[in-house]
Write an enzyme that holds these catalytic residues in place. Structure first.
Site, short mmCIF file in Angstrom:
data_model
loop_
_atom_site.label_atom_id
_atom_site.label_comp_id
_atom_site.label_asym_id
_atom_site.label_seq_id
_atom_site.Cartn_x
_atom_site.Cartn_y
_atom_site.Cartn_z
N GLY A 86 64.07 33.17 22.99
CA GLY A 86 63.01 32.40 23.62
C GLY A 86 61.81 33.24 24.00
O GLY A 86 60.96 32.83 24.79
N LYS A 87 61.70 34.45 23.41
CA LYS A 87 60.60 35.35 23.78
C LYS A 87 59.33 35.04 23.00
O LYS A 87 58.23 35.35 23.46
CB LYS A 87 61.03 36.80 23.56
N GLU A 88 59.46 34.50 21.79
CA GLU A 88 58.33 34.03 21.00
C GLU A 88 58.56 32.56 20.64
O GLU A 88 59.71 32.13 20.49
CB GLU A 88 58.15 34.85 19.72
N HIS B 244 56.04 33.54 23.81
CA HIS B 244 54.66 33.95 23.55
C HIS B 244 54.13 33.24 22.31
O HIS B 244 54.84 33.04 21.32
CB HIS B 244 54.59 35.46 23.37
N ALA C 79 63.47 37.83 18.20
CA ALA C 79 63.06 37.50 19.56
C ALA C 79 62.98 35.99 19.79
O ALA C 79 63.13 35.53 20.93
CB ALA C 79 61.71 38.14 19.85
#
Length: 322
Positions: free
Chosen positions: A285-287, A257, A281
């Site tokens: 790889g979420k942000e 994100h 995060a």
């Protein structure tokens, strides 16, 4: 090393100006101001899809009109919510109210009087059960139903507009504005109770929660970039966060994100997700690595009215997204 001085906050009647000023101070006041600035950046970014995670029971706490205002202005493009928020939102639309109570109440006495307590908010259990039945009857009227929670909540919103057009709710507003609402833990709510009631009465209803994960990931995969706003944490937060992981597994590595905001009272050092930092995060790889991000450790019932008032009073508008 050159340092940038803090700027003392000056009293003002302009809430947007106040939060801008707070972003140049310290502690959680600064984080609240920074969150406002990042949310504005998301709104002004034409290629950014904004996902809002809504946990807890914000509607009984009086946040409903703020959430409606955010939806009316499309300050978010999709919502992931607890079932509690949507149930209480439906109640308000149908004229069932929540009442100011006290957290130092005699809960045995409340139980005997048929009053439910949500911290310092009261409600009548009999009225809640009447809404349970109305929702169960609605589900029976659209049976057989097989679909995602998003599809069910959309149809609930359209039903609310039809049966009580004078009512106000986030659910109805989002249905009218084309903003999808996902409830990935639908069974864990009074709407889940209505679903059980309907099924035990012979209604053919199947809510496909795997479709929820697929549908919201598809929204993320179609977006040039995404921004996330978490009011609290819990299932809504992780459900949105994991879209980046699912996308990467299916050859749509979006790198995470692009913007991230969270209002929470959960601390990270307990190891729980809702206090999990955006820096943590990044390792999943979420942000994105360069993601403008801020976590404001603040009660959401303080943050939401201030943030909404600042955004609305600023007059900011979403650009034409084609």
């Amino acid at each position: 090393m050159d340092l940038t001085p803090t700027s003392p906050v000056k009293p003002t009647e302009h809430i947007a100006e106040l939060l801008e000023s707070m972003s140049r101070t310290g502690f959680q006041g600064r984080k609240l101001g920074e969150a406002y600035i990042i949310w504005k950046e998301m709104i002004q970014e034409p290629d950014c899809t904004i996902l809002l995670g809504l946990s807890g029971a914000m509607v009984p706490a009086g946040m409903q009109e703020c959430l409606i205002s955010l939806a009316e202005r499309h300050y978010m493009d999709a919502i992931v919510s607890t079932g509690a928020n949507i149930f209480h939102d439906i109640c308000e639309h149908l004229g069932v109210r929540h009442y100011r109570g006290h957290h130092h109440a005699d809960d045995v006495a409340l139980f005997e009087k048929g009053i439910d307590r949500i911290y310092d908010v009261f409600a009548y259990e009999e009225q809640f059960r009447s809404v349970d039945q109305r929702v169960a009857d609605f589900i029976a009227s659209i049976a057989p139903f097989r679909g995602s929670s998003r599809e069910l909540i959309r149809r609930l919103g359209e039903w609310l507009i039809e049966v009580r057009p004078e009512g106000r709710s986030l659910t109805a507003t989002c249905a009218a504005e084309g903003i999808p609402i996902f409830v990935p833990a639908l069974a864990d709510s009074s709407i889940g109770i209505s679903l059980v009631m309907a099924r035990r009465e012979g209604t053919d209803v199947q809510v496909d929660q795997i479709s929820d994960a697929d549908e919201i990931t598809a929204i993320v995969e179609r977006s040039a970039k995404t921004g996330v706003i978490y009011i609290g944490g819990g299932v809504p937060k992780n459900f949105i966060q994991q879209t980046q992981v699912i996308a990467s597994i299916h050859d749509s590595d979006l790198e995470g994100h692009a913007y991230a905001i969270q209002f929470t009272t959960d601390a990270p050092h307990w190891g729980g997700l809702s206090g999990c930092t955006f820096e943590e995060a990044i390792s999943w790889g979420k942000e994105t690595v360069t993601c403008p991000r801020v976590q404001c450790f603040c009660d959401a019932t303080i943050a939401i009215p201030l943030m909404t008032s600042a955004l609305v009073s600023s007059g900011i508008r979403r650009p034409d997204r084609g």
